[in-house]
Design a protein around this motif. Structure first.
Motif, PDB file in Angstrom:
ATOM      1  N   ARG A 135      41.052  17.902  54.230  1.00 28.53           N
ATOM      2  CA  ARG A 135      40.364  16.731  53.670  1.00 28.53           C
ATOM      3  C   ARG A 135      39.222  17.189  52.782  1.00 28.53           C
ATOM      4  NH1 ARG A 135      39.322  18.165  58.778  1.00 28.53           N
ATOM      5  NH2 ARG A 135      37.189  18.187  59.549  1.00 28.53           N
ATOM      6  N   GLU A 136      38.497  16.257  52.197  1.00 30.19           N
ATOM      7  CA  GLU A 136      37.366  16.597  51.340  1.00 30.19           C
ATOM      8  C   GLU A 136      36.076  16.166  52.024  1.00 30.19           C
ATOM      9  OE1 GLU A 136      36.246  16.472  46.709  1.00 30.19           O
ATOM     10  OE2 GLU A 136      37.984  17.367  47.631  1.00 30.19           O
ATOM     11  N   GLU A 137      35.082  17.068  52.062  1.00 27.39           N
ATOM     12  CA  GLU A 137      33.762  16.693  52.608  1.00 27.39           C
ATOM     13  C   GLU A 137      32.695  17.269  51.706  1.00 27.39           C
ATOM     14  OE1 GLU A 137      33.228  17.863  56.718  1.00 27.39           O
ATOM     15  OE2 GLU A 137      34.709  16.405  57.399  1.00 27.39           O
ATOM     16  N   GLY A 138      31.792  16.404  51.231  1.00 26.07           N
ATOM     17  CA  GLY A 138      30.688  16.864  50.390  1.00 26.07           C
ATOM     18  C   GLY A 138      31.156  17.594  49.145  1.00 26.07           C
ATOM     19  N   GLY A 139      32.257  17.134  48.547  1.00 21.90           N
ATOM     20  CA  GLY A 139      32.746  17.742  47.305  1.00 21.90           C
ATOM     21  C   GLY A 139      33.504  19.050  47.503  1.00 21.90           C
ATOM     22  N   GLU A 140      33.767  19.426  48.761  1.00 24.01           N
ATOM     23  CA  GLU A 140      34.492  20.680  49.015  1.00 24.01           C
ATOM     24  C   GLU A 140      35.697  20.370  49.917  1.00 24.01           C
ATOM     25  OE1 GLU A 140      33.431  24.158  48.570  1.00 24.01           O
ATOM     26  OE2 GLU A 140      31.626  23.667  47.427  1.00 24.01           O
ATOM     27  N   PRO A 141      36.847  21.027  49.683  1.00 23.10           N
ATOM     28  CA  PRO A 141      37.972  20.862  50.608  1.00 23.10           C
ATOM     29  C   PRO A 141      37.657  21.525  51.951  1.00 23.10           C
ATOM     30  CG  PRO A 141      38.503  22.483  48.903  1.00 23.10           C
ATOM     31  CD  PRO A 141      37.136  21.942  48.586  1.00 23.10           C
ATOM     32  N   VAL A 142      37.991  20.865  53.054  1.00 26.68           N
ATOM     33  CA  VAL A 142      37.785  21.473  54.384  1.00 26.68           C
ATOM     34  C   VAL A 142      39.044  21.278  55.227  1.00 26.68           C
ATOM     35  CG1 VAL A 142      35.284  21.020  54.360  1.00 26.68           C
ATOM     36  CG2 VAL A 142      36.804  19.425  55.524  1.00 26.68           C
ATOM     37  N   ALA A 143      39.185  22.085  56.296  1.00 29.27           N
ATOM     38  CA  ALA A 143      40.319  21.952  57.216  1.00 29.27           C
ATOM     39  C   ALA A 143      39.881  22.382  58.610  1.00 29.27           C
ATOM     40  CB  ALA A 143      41.485  22.826  56.747  1.00 29.27           C
ATOM     41  N   ASP A 144      40.672  21.988  59.612  1.00 23.94           N
ATOM     42  CA  ASP A 144      40.448  22.464  60.977  1.00 23.94           C
ATOM     43  C   ASP A 144      41.363  23.673  61.194  1.00 23.94           C
ATOM     44  OD1 ASP A 144      38.869  20.218  61.189  1.00 23.94           O
ATOM     45  OD2 ASP A 144      40.469  19.010  62.117  1.00 23.94           O
ATOM     46  N   LEU A 145      40.787  24.800  61.579  1.00 24.48           N
ATOM     47  CA  LEU A 145      41.594  26.013  61.757  1.00 24.48           C
ATOM     48  C   LEU A 145      42.073  26.097  63.197  1.00 24.48           C
ATOM     49  CD1 LEU A 145      39.385  28.666  59.879  1.00 24.48           C
ATOM     50  CD2 LEU A 145      40.836  26.861  58.949  1.00 24.48           C
ATOM     51  N   GLU A 146      43.327  26.486  63.369  1.00 24.63           N
ATOM     52  CA  GLU A 146      43.892  26.713  64.710  1.00 24.63           C
ATOM     53  C   GLU A 146      44.377  28.150  64.737  1.00 24.63           C
ATOM     54  OE1 GLU A 146      46.784  23.647  64.569  1.00 24.63           O
ATOM     55  OE2 GLU A 146      45.331  22.091  65.122  1.00 24.63           O
ATOM     56  N   VAL A 147      43.816  28.946  65.636  1.00 24.25           N
ATOM     57  CA  VAL A 147      44.026  30.393  65.583  1.00 24.25           C
ATOM     58  C   VAL A 147      44.463  30.902  66.956  1.00 24.25           C
ATOM     59  CG1 VAL A 147      42.954  32.588  64.955  1.00 24.25           C
ATOM     60  CG2 VAL A 147      42.048  30.472  64.007  1.00 24.25           C
ATOM     61  N   ALA A 148      45.486  31.769  66.984  1.00 26.38           N
ATOM     62  CA  ALA A 148      45.933  32.340  68.260  1.00 26.38           C
ATOM     63  C   ALA A 148      46.106  33.852  68.121  1.00 26.38           C
ATOM     64  CB  ALA A 148      47.249  31.695  68.685  1.00 26.38           C
TER      65      ALA A 148
END
Ligand code: S3P
Length: 446
Positions: free
Chosen positions: A294-307
């Motif tokens: 998604r976009e937040e504060g003019g920057e693309p962001v994502a939730d990372l899922e790491v294993a």
């Protein structure tokens, strides 16, 4: 400031899987710029999610010294009453930027075209870093610098009385140099043009546009050409700072090397000019997902899922270096746990960061049983596989937050504990690093 008082050693001890959610603090680059552009706008800028690390706090103090009103309203919630482009007043004392190259370089740019004089200094690390790369282009605007031989801090910068606009090709890939020139260009008449051959982080361009400056970027065969019109009236903004992908790299790397780990890291910036580390991880075979983009504060962001993942050594393309320049230390730590060599070329800039990061990583990894080759602009880490890394040494953090955090993550996967000689520099960029990592299950002892 990093480096004052007694050193604080920290031991990292393998303690089973890392699990849970990691709430990463705000992006350091965006935080510095939010304070500086807030100070150059007329009226009140509100910032949420500001990184409250020492580096950014020092930039806030500097903006006060130049006449802006900077206030904290709650965790990460700040306001800046700006004085407008050209409105800086002359600071009364010396401005101490501690450990922060970004802070001092951007602020030198921001003041270089105002009719004020200011003296800048920093800690032992900052006073040994090159400043010629900043004061040389600022001289083209008409600013004059007086510093130590070789262009080192402390430096007194006399702002240009009658600045002229500048055309400048950055001689090395550096967002700090690009940004210093653009910030200086704000108070010069006409168009300032910066060309960079390789793209570097573009937060300054994005944010200047957000504050109402006329700025455009053209991709040409010579590189990215950025044109900025001088004398804009910057309008105050509400800035929501995304979470820092360079800080997120530490728990991500730790989860990848500690067997059985599975963590989520919400809301991390996916700005393409900062994404190289995550691309490299995927090539190494890392199990990492990017959910809820998604976009937040003019920057693309994502939730990372790491294993936890079985990793392969890779050759990192040199043209990717600028988009992951701060992540090479933790990549070197992680590459120790991969199968086969990881080759990193085109990384000469690492030698002039908070310390010589190629040498710092090579020295520490060698002491822990990992074979490393290094040259002027390359490093090769010979991975020993997920279970084959000995550890069992005390390493020097050399006044460098990223070296300290890289070795603490490294030590969570080694057979024997790893000790860093001094954890204080971590406060410059990630004050709650040890608390956050302990929350995921890491064991750090004094
Ligand atoms: C930064 C630019 C990079 C990076 C630093 C932050 C910025 O430095 O290493 O941590 O915010 O502009 P260089 O411009 O020296 O590459």
């Amino acid at each position: 400031m990093a480096g004052q008082g007694e050193a604080v050693p920290i031991r990292a001890i393998a303690n089973g899987p890392l699990t849970g959610e990691a709430q990463i603090p705000g992006d350091k680059s965006v935080s510095h710029r939010a304070l500086i552009l807030g100070a150059l706008a007329v009226g009140e800028t509100r910032i949420s999610g500001l990184l409250e690390g020492e580096d950014v706090i020092d930039t806030g103090k500097a903006m006060r010294a130049f006449g802006a009103t900077v206030e904290r309203h709650g965790p990460g919630e700040w306001s800046v009453h700006g004085v407008g482009v050209g409105g800086f007043r002359e600071p009364q004392g010396v401005i101490d930027f501690g450990n922060s190259g970004t802070g001092v370089r951007l602020v030198m740019g921001a003041m270089a075209t105002s009719n004020v004089t200011a003296t800048f200094t920093g800690d032992a690390s900052l006073c040994s870093r090159p400043m010629g790369r900043i004061v040389d282009p600022l001289a083209l605007f008409g600013a004059r610098a007086h510093g130590r031989k070789g262009g080192f801090l402390p430096i007194t910068l006399v702002g240009a009385e009658n600045p002229v606009p500048v055309r400048y090709v950055t001689p090395m890939p550096s967002a700090q140099v690009k940004s210093a020139v653009l910030l200086a260009g704000l108070n010069a008449p006409g168009t300032t043009i910066v060309t960079e051959r390789e793209p570097t982080r573009d937060h300054t361009e994005r944010m200047l546009a957000g504050f109402g400056a006329r700025i455009e970027t053209e991709v040409t065969p010579e590189g990215r050409v950025i044109r900025l019109q001088g004398h804009p009236e910057l309008r105050p903004q509400r800035v929501s700072v995304p979470r820092d992908p360079s800080s997120a790299a530490f728990p991500v790397a730790a989860a990848l090397i500690v067997e059985g780990s599975a963590i989520t890291v919400p809301g991390v910036s996916r700005n393409p000019t900062r994404a190289g580390f995550y691309e490299t991880l995927l090539e190494m075979g890392a199990r990492i997902g990017f959910a809820n983009v998604r976009e937040e504060g003019g920057e693309p962001v994502a939730d990372l899922e790491v294993a936890f993942s079985a990793l392969q050594g890779v050759e990192v393309p040199p043209e990717r270096a600028a988009s992951m320049i701060d992540e090479y230390p933790v990549l070197a730590a992680l590459a120790s746990f991969a199968e086969g060599p990881t080759v990193m070329r085109g990384i000469g800039e690492l030698r002039v960061k908070e310390c010589d990061r190629i040498d710092a990583m090579a020295e520490g990894l060698e002491a822990c049983g990992v074979s490393v080759e290094q040259g002027p602009d390359y490093m090769i880490v010979h991975g020993r596989g997920a279970r084959g890394v000995r550890g069992g040494a005390t390493v020097r953090s050399r006044l460098d937050h990223r070296i300290a955090m890289s070795f603490l993550c490294f030590g969570l996967g080694t057979e024997q504990e790893v000790v860093i000689d001094d954890g204080r520099p971590i406060a410059t960029s990630f004050p709650d690093f040890t608390g956050l990592m302990r929350g995921l299950g890491a064991e750090f002892a004094g």
